[in-house]
Motif scaffolding. Structure first.
Motif, PDB file in Angstrom:
ATOM      1  N   ASN A 140      31.413  45.014  55.767  1.00  0.00           N
ATOM      2  CA  ASN A 140      31.373  44.653  54.350  1.00  0.00           C
ATOM      3  C   ASN A 140      30.469  43.444  54.117  1.00  0.00           C
ATOM      4  O   ASN A 140      29.676  43.420  53.169  1.00  0.00           O
ATOM      5  N   HIS A 141      30.602  42.441  54.965  1.00  0.00           N
ATOM      6  CA  HIS A 141      29.751  41.250  54.833  1.00  0.00           C
ATOM      7  C   HIS A 141      28.280  41.627  55.000  1.00  0.00           C
ATOM      8  O   HIS A 141      27.400  41.100  54.312  1.00  0.00           O
ATOM      9  N   PRO A 183      38.404  30.037  52.493  1.00  0.00           N
ATOM     10  CA  PRO A 183      38.488  29.305  51.228  1.00  0.00           C
ATOM     11  C   PRO A 183      37.167  28.613  50.860  1.00  0.00           C
ATOM     12  O   PRO A 183      36.769  28.611  49.694  1.00  0.00           O
ATOM     13  N   GLN A 184      36.480  28.050  51.857  1.00  0.00           N
ATOM     14  CA  GLN A 184      35.196  27.422  51.587  1.00  0.00           C
ATOM     15  C   GLN A 184      34.138  28.456  51.222  1.00  0.00           C
ATOM     16  O   GLN A 184      33.336  28.257  50.306  1.00  0.00           O
ATOM     17  N   PHE A 185      34.134  29.579  51.961  1.00  0.00           N
ATOM     18  CA  PHE A 185      33.190  30.655  51.646  1.00  0.00           C
ATOM     19  C   PHE A 185      33.374  31.140  50.217  1.00  0.00           C
ATOM     20  O   PHE A 185      32.396  31.395  49.489  1.00  0.00           O
ATOM     21  N   LEU A 186      34.630  31.268  49.804  1.00  0.00           N
ATOM     22  CA  LEU A 186      34.919  31.736  48.448  1.00  0.00           C
ATOM     23  C   LEU A 186      34.464  30.722  47.402  1.00  0.00           C
ATOM     24  O   LEU A 186      33.908  31.102  46.372  1.00  0.00           O
ATOM     25  N   ALA A 187      34.678  29.460  47.681  1.00  0.00           N
ATOM     26  CA  ALA A 187      34.258  28.423  46.747  1.00  0.00           C
ATOM     27  C   ALA A 187      32.739  28.451  46.570  1.00  0.00           C
ATOM     28  O   ALA A 187      32.226  28.331  45.447  1.00  0.00           O
ATOM     29  N   ASP A 188      32.024  28.617  47.662  1.00  0.00           N
ATOM     30  CA  ASP A 188      30.560  28.673  47.599  1.00  0.00           C
ATOM     31  C   ASP A 188      30.080  29.910  46.842  1.00  0.00           C
ATOM     32  O   ASP A 188      29.149  29.840  46.042  1.00  0.00           O
ATOM     33  N   ALA A 189      30.718  31.054  47.117  1.00  0.00           N
ATOM     34  CA  ALA A 189      30.325  32.298  46.448  1.00  0.00           C
ATOM     35  C   ALA A 189      30.579  32.220  44.947  1.00  0.00           C
ATOM     36  O   ALA A 189      29.774  32.707  44.134  1.00  0.00           O
ATOM     37  N   LYS A 190      31.692  31.606  44.563  1.00  0.00           N
ATOM     38  CA  LYS A 190      31.986  31.446  43.138  1.00  0.00           C
ATOM     39  C   LYS A 190      30.967  30.510  42.480  1.00  0.00           C
ATOM     40  O   LYS A 190      30.497  30.771  41.371  1.00  0.00           O
ATOM     41  N   ALA A 191      30.629  29.424  43.184  1.00  0.00           N
ATOM     42  CA  ALA A 191      29.668  28.467  42.641  1.00  0.00           C
ATOM     43  C   ALA A 191      28.290  29.098  42.467  1.00  0.00           C
ATOM     44  O   ALA A 191      27.576  28.796  41.500  1.00  0.00           O
ATOM     45  N   GLN A 214      29.417  37.802  43.163  1.00  0.00           N
ATOM     46  CA  GLN A 214      30.712  38.478  43.061  1.00  0.00           C
ATOM     47  C   GLN A 214      30.996  39.412  44.228  1.00  0.00           C
ATOM     48  O   GLN A 214      32.152  39.534  44.672  1.00  0.00           O
ATOM     49  N   LYS A 215      29.959  40.082  44.733  1.00  0.00           N
ATOM     50  CA  LYS A 215      30.174  40.986  45.870  1.00  0.00           C
ATOM     51  C   LYS A 215      30.648  40.211  47.096  1.00  0.00           C
ATOM     52  O   LYS A 215      31.491  40.694  47.853  1.00  0.00           O
ATOM     53  N   ALA A 216      30.117  39.019  47.285  1.00  0.00           N
ATOM     54  CA  ALA A 216      30.555  38.181  48.409  1.00  0.00           C
ATOM     55  C   ALA A 216      31.993  37.717  48.189  1.00  0.00           C
ATOM     56  O   ALA A 216      32.787  37.678  49.131  1.00  0.00           O
ATOM     57  N   GLU A 217      32.311  37.362  46.937  1.00  0.00           N
ATOM     58  CA  GLU A 217      33.682  36.958  46.621  1.00  0.00           C
ATOM     59  C   GLU A 217      34.668  38.050  47.010  1.00  0.00           C
ATOM     60  O   GLU A 217      35.708  37.784  47.619  1.00  0.00           O
ATOM     61  N   GLN A 218      34.343  39.284  46.669  1.00  0.00           N
ATOM     62  CA  GLN A 218      35.232  40.399  46.970  1.00  0.00           C
ATOM     63  C   GLN A 218      35.384  40.586  48.470  1.00  0.00           C
ATOM     64  O   GLN A 218      36.497  40.730  48.989  1.00  0.00           O
ATOM     65  N   SER A 219      34.265  40.572  49.194  1.00  0.00           N
ATOM     66  CA  SER A 219      34.299  40.779  50.640  1.00  0.00           C
ATOM     67  C   SER A 219      35.076  39.660  51.328  1.00  0.00           C
ATOM     68  O   SER A 219      35.891  39.906  52.229  1.00  0.00           O
ATOM     69  N   PHE A 220      34.847  38.425  50.895  1.00  0.00           N
ATOM     70  CA  PHE A 220      35.553  37.284  51.485  1.00  0.00           C
ATOM     71  C   PHE A 220      37.047  37.334  51.161  1.00  0.00           C
ATOM     72  O   PHE A 220      37.890  36.994  51.996  1.00  0.00           O
ATOM     73  N   THR A 221      37.377  37.756  49.941  1.00  0.00           N
ATOM     74  CA  THR A 221      38.783  37.838  49.544  1.00  0.00           C
ATOM     75  C   THR A 221      39.526  38.885  50.371  1.00  0.00           C
ATOM     76  O   THR A 221      40.651  38.650  50.833  1.00  0.00           O
ATOM     77  N   TRP A 222      38.911  40.058  50.545  1.00  0.00           N
ATOM     78  CA  TRP A 222      39.538  41.092  51.363  1.00  0.00           C
ATOM     79  C   TRP A 222      39.779  40.587  52.793  1.00  0.00           C
ATOM     80  O   TRP A 222      40.842  40.825  53.376  1.00  0.00           O
ATOM     81  N   ALA A 223      38.800  39.898  53.337  1.00  0.00           N
ATOM     82  CA  ALA A 223      38.944  39.379  54.698  1.00  0.00           C
ATOM     83  C   ALA A 223      40.046  38.324  54.752  1.00  0.00           C
ATOM     84  O   ALA A 223      40.913  38.356  55.641  1.00  0.00           O
ATOM     85  N   LEU A 224      40.038  37.403  53.812  1.00  0.00           N
ATOM     86  CA  LEU A 224      41.045  36.340  53.792  1.00  0.00           C
ATOM     87  C   LEU A 224      42.455  36.907  53.702  1.00  0.00           C
ATOM     88  O   LEU A 224      43.346  36.514  54.471  1.00  0.00           O
ATOM     89  N   ASP A 225      42.667  37.837  52.782  1.00  0.00           N
ATOM     90  CA  ASP A 225      44.006  38.407  52.597  1.00  0.00           C
ATOM     91  C   ASP A 225      44.463  39.178  53.837  1.00  0.00           C
ATOM     92  O   ASP A 225      45.651  39.171  54.182  1.00  0.00           O
ATOM     93  N   THR A 226      43.526  39.820  54.502  1.00  0.00           N
ATOM     94  CA  THR A 226      43.874  40.555  55.724  1.00  0.00           C
ATOM     95  C   THR A 226      44.199  39.605  56.858  1.00  0.00           C
ATOM     96  O   THR A 226      45.145  39.830  57.624  1.00  0.00           O
ATOM     97  N   GLU A 227      43.420  38.524  56.986  1.00  0.00           N
ATOM     98  CA  GLU A 227      43.655  37.574  58.081  1.00  0.00           C
ATOM     99  C   GLU A 227      45.033  36.924  57.962  1.00  0.00           C
ATOM    100  O   GLU A 227      45.668  36.587  58.963  1.00  0.00           O
ATOM    101  N   LYS A 228      45.490  36.737  56.733  1.00  0.00           N
ATOM    102  CA  LYS A 228      46.843  36.197  56.535  1.00  0.00           C
ATOM    103  C   LYS A 228      47.878  37.123  57.168  1.00  0.00           C
ATOM    104  O   LYS A 228      48.827  36.661  57.834  1.00  0.00           O
ATOM    105  N   LYS A 229      47.685  38.422  56.980  1.00  0.00           N
ATOM    106  CA  LYS A 229      48.627  39.388  57.553  1.00  0.00           C
ATOM    107  C   LYS A 229      48.501  39.423  59.073  1.00  0.00           C
ATOM    108  O   LYS A 229      49.504  39.487  59.795  1.00  0.00           O
ATOM    109  N   HIS A 230      47.261  39.365  59.562  1.00  0.00           N
ATOM    110  CA  HIS A 230      47.065  39.350  61.013  1.00  0.00           C
ATOM    111  C   HIS A 230      47.759  38.138  61.638  1.00  0.00           C
ATOM    112  O   HIS A 230      48.366  38.251  62.718  1.00  0.00           O
TER     113      HIS A 230
END
Length: 207
Positions: free
Chosen positions: A79-80, A123-131, A135-151
């Motif tokens: 995705n990245h 979280p830093q990647f998301l902050a940079d992508a938002k700044a 948006q495509k990076a925000e989505q990819s980073f969010t999916w990864a972040l949410d999955t890593e929490k479960k892992h």
């Protein structure tokens, strides 16, 4: 004189159009995407090796977890990569580097890696992508972040079970969404992925 004014207007219009087409790229997001690709690809290869080690040591349930997580990390890397290429950039060649130790040590290493991604990296990647409004990076980073929490939770539970010499209570299988990498205990799978709404019929099962 009229012709001069018309020429100046056309020249200015062309300059504005040229400038707008050559706006600076989202430098931080591009750097972060490349770092994310390295991290996720390395994690995928590392967890694949950890799975093999767990099998050798007779920890089949933990081996399945590592195999499922390896697949999820590969989804994140893909995705990245897609987002990076959509920005007109290509990933440089690299060789994943990692160590394989005992299963207990491998689980601890996985927990440390996921904890860093959850608390600091994404979280830093998301902050940079938002700044930078990518948006495509925000989505990819969010999916990864949410999955890593479960892992991270899966790995923590697995290490506790391993230390207690009681692995029978661990999940007997896992399901991975091929679109976002979301990872489920196979005993508790949503009809549609909670992150990207992909139907569970498309999930990749590890059991």
């Amino acid at each position: 004189m009229k012709k001069v004014r018309i020429f100046l207007v056309l020249a200015i219009t062309s300059l504005i159009a040229f400038t707008s087409c050559n706006q600076s790229k989202p430098v931080k997001t591009i750097e972060n995407l490349k770092a994310g690709i390295i991290g996720e690809t390395t994690a995928s290869k590392k967890y694949e090796a950890f799975a093999q080690k767990a099998k050798e040591e007779g920890h089949d349930a933990i081996a399945m977890l590592f195999s499922a997580a390896s697949n999820a990390e590969a989804v994140h890397a893909a995705n990245h990569t897609k987002v990076l290429e959509s920005l007109g950039e290509k990933m440089d060649d690299f060789t994943p580097e990692f160590e394989v130790k005992t299963t207990a040590e491998n689980l601890q290493a996985a927990i440390e890696g996921e904890s860093y991604e959850v608390a600091t990296m994404y979280p830093q990647f998301l902050a940079d992508a938002k700044a930078e409004k990518v948006q495509k990076a925000e989505q990819s980073f969010t999916w990864a972040l949410d999955t890593e929490k479960k892992h991270n939770d899966f790995y923590s539970n697995a290490l506790s079970a391993l230390n207690a010499e009681s692995e029978s209570g661990l999940p007997t299988g896992y399901a991975v969404c091929p679109v976002c990498g979301n990872t489920y205990d196979m005993a508790n799978v949503d009809d549609k992925c909670a992150f990207c709404m992909t139907d569970k019929s498309k999930f990749i099962n590890f059991d």
